[in-house]
Write a protein that holds these residues in place. Sequence first.
Motif, short mmCIF file in Angstrom:
data_model
loop_
_atom_site.label_atom_id
_atom_site.label_comp_id
_atom_site.label_asym_id
_atom_site.label_seq_id
_atom_site.Cartn_x
_atom_site.Cartn_y
_atom_site.Cartn_z
N LEU A 1 -4.80 17.86 -20.80
CA LEU A 1 -6.30 18.12 -21.78
C LEU A 1 -6.81 16.84 -22.23
CD1 LEU A 1 -7.96 20.36 -22.93
CD2 LEU A 1 -6.23 20.23 -25.02
N TYR A 2 -7.74 16.56 -22.33
CA TYR A 2 -8.54 15.20 -22.80
C TYR A 2 -9.40 15.64 -23.90
CZ TYR A 2 -6.77 12.86 -18.88
OH TYR A 2 -5.97 12.23 -17.88
N MET B 1 -7.93 10.99 -26.81
CA MET B 1 -6.30 11.60 -26.75
C MET B 1 -6.26 12.50 -25.76
SD MET B 1 -6.07 12.85 -30.56
CE MET B 1 -6.58 14.79 -30.37
N SER B 2 -4.86 12.68 -25.31
CA SER B 2 -4.43 13.37 -24.48
C SER B 2 -3.23 14.20 -24.54
CB SER B 2 -4.37 12.94 -22.97
OG SER B 2 -3.29 11.76 -23.23
N GLU B 3 -3.26 15.49 -23.91
CA GLU B 3 -2.07 16.05 -24.03
C GLU B 3 -1.40 16.76 -22.65
OE1 GLU B 3 0.09 20.20 -26.25
OE2 GLU B 3 -1.91 19.37 -26.98
N ARG B 4 -0.33 16.36 -22.21
CA ARG B 4 0.03 17.09 -20.82
C ARG B 4 0.71 18.23 -20.92
NH1 ARG B 4 0.13 13.86 -16.35
NH2 ARG B 4 -0.35 11.80 -16.71
N GLY B 5 0.41 19.00 -19.85
CA GLY B 5 0.92 20.32 -19.68
C GLY B 5 0.38 21.34 -20.67
N HIS B 6 -0.91 21.25 -21.31
CA HIS B 6 -1.47 22.04 -22.13
C HIS B 6 -1.73 23.25 -21.58
CE1 HIS B 6 -4.30 23.46 -25.22
NE2 HIS B 6 -3.95 22.49 -25.94
N ASP B 7 -1.55 24.51 -22.30
CA ASP B 7 -1.82 25.80 -21.57
C ASP B 7 -3.15 25.79 -21.14
OD1 ASP B 7 0.69 26.48 -22.50
OD2 ASP B 7 0.26 27.69 -24.20
N ARG C 1 0.82 -1.12 -0.03
CA ARG C 1 0.05 -0.07 0.08
C ARG C 1 0.98 1.33 -0.03
NH1 ARG C 1 -5.28 -0.46 1.09
NH2 ARG C 1 -5.66 1.53 2.09
N LYS C 2 1.88 1.18 -0.56
CA LYS C 2 2.87 2.42 -0.54
C LYS C 2 2.39 3.29 -1.92
CE LYS C 2 7.54 3.82 -1.73
NZ LYS C 2 8.98 3.22 -2.10
N VAL C 3 2.12 4.55 -1.28
CA VAL C 3 1.73 5.43 -2.43
C VAL C 3 3.07 6.16 -3.06
CG1 VAL C 3 0.53 7.78 -2.66
CG2 VAL C 3 -0.62 5.91 -1.08
N ASN C 4 3.04 6.18 -4.27
CA ASN C 4 4.23 6.82 -4.75
C ASN C 4 3.82 8.44 -5.03
OD1 ASN C 4 6.50 7.73 -6.30
ND2 ASN C 4 6.25 5.95 -7.82
N LYS C 5 4.47 9.40 -4.36
CA LYS C 5 3.95 10.55 -4.25
C LYS C 5 4.93 11.37 -5.26
CE LYS C 5 1.17 11.25 -0.34
NZ LYS C 5 0.90 12.24 0.91
N THR C 6 4.50 11.87 -6.20
CA THR C 6 5.42 12.61 -7.16
C THR C 6 5.19 14.11 -7.32
OG1 THR C 6 3.61 12.17 -8.93
CG2 THR C 6 5.30 10.48 -9.06
N PRO C 7 6.33 14.90 -7.56
CA PRO C 7 6.12 16.50 -7.44
C PRO C 7 4.98 16.82 -8.53
CG PRO C 7 8.18 15.90 -8.43
CD PRO C 7 7.41 14.44 -8.06
N VAL C 8 4.49 18.06 -8.15
CA VAL C 8 3.75 18.86 -9.05
C VAL C 8 4.55 19.47 -10.21
CG1 VAL C 8 1.86 20.53 -9.24
CG2 VAL C 8 1.96 19.20 -7.24
N THR C 9 4.18 19.27 -11.34
CA THR C 9 4.73 19.91 -12.55
C THR C 9 3.73 20.35 -13.64
OG1 THR C 9 5.10 18.10 -14.07
CG2 THR C 9 6.83 18.31 -12.28
N GLU C 10 4.12 21.02 -14.58
CA GLU C 10 3.29 21.35 -15.69
C GLU C 10 2.32 20.05 -16.29
OE1 GLU C 10 5.87 21.73 -19.64
OE2 GLU C 10 5.31 23.63 -18.52
N ASN C 11 3.10 18.90 -16.07
CA ASN C 11 2.74 17.72 -16.68
C ASN C 11 1.75 17.22 -15.57
OD1 ASN C 11 3.93 17.66 -19.04
ND2 ASN C 11 5.70 16.67 -18.25
N SER C 12 1.55 17.62 -14.62
CA SER C 12 0.15 17.31 -13.70
C SER C 12 -1.08 17.74 -14.29
CB SER C 12 0.39 17.78 -12.14
OG SER C 12 1.82 17.54 -11.85
N TYR C 13 -1.03 18.47 -15.18
CA TYR C 13 -2.36 19.02 -15.76
C TYR C 13 -2.53 18.64 -17.21
CZ TYR C 13 -1.66 21.75 -11.77
OH TYR C 13 -1.25 22.18 -10.45
#
Length: 211
Positions: free
Chosen positions: A182-183, A201-207, A168-180
């Motif tokens: 667009l679908y 389809m998706s695009e990470r870090g979209h404005d 049950r280990k949670v892999n916490k990752t830092p927040v970056t623009e790729n955390s957002y």
Amino acid sequence: MNRRTAFLTTLAVTTALTLTACGGEDTDAPAKGSDKATGVEAPTSSAPASSGRPEIELPGDISYTFDWPKTGDKEKDAVLADGEQSIKAVDQAIVKQDALDKAYLYYYEGEAAAQTEQFIQAYVDAKARVTGKFRYYNPTVQVRDGGMASLVYCEDQSKAFDMYLKDRKVNKTPVTENSYVLYTTQLRKNDEGVWAITKLMSERGHDQCRP
């Protein structure tokens, strides 16, 4: 939904779903269907079935915020409602560790269903599931003649992570623009009146999605 990082980097290129956490091998998994295997203590989040739609139950450590208010247009609001349930249905399949769970297959067809099955199976193979808080916002809905529609929206994954089932280990990752993310989805209204996703389809870090 969908959705999180690195051990699905290749799959993320072709689907709207990418993982948030780094992958790892975990070969000594508990039996499928046990509480330990799914990381579920008790299903505390439930969406009641309506109009024949499947019931969706998720553990209490997963929560959703859908910042997409009703439009007042019957068909557009139906697209948004089915879009919300489709997201939750994929997470339910991940939690259940079942790449052929009937609930998500109710909302996905054709190419999108095949891609989503691959995405869920990658979680099953990694013996991992999602956890945390998911927020969806900035929806744009278009309904066209012939029972076709599109739904474009953003996802905030900054508080969503992967959890490995063995410990049950949670892999916490830092927040970056790729955390957002667009679908973009295409949907069709099927014979049951469900707005089913046919392409995504998706695009990470979209404005459009970054704060």
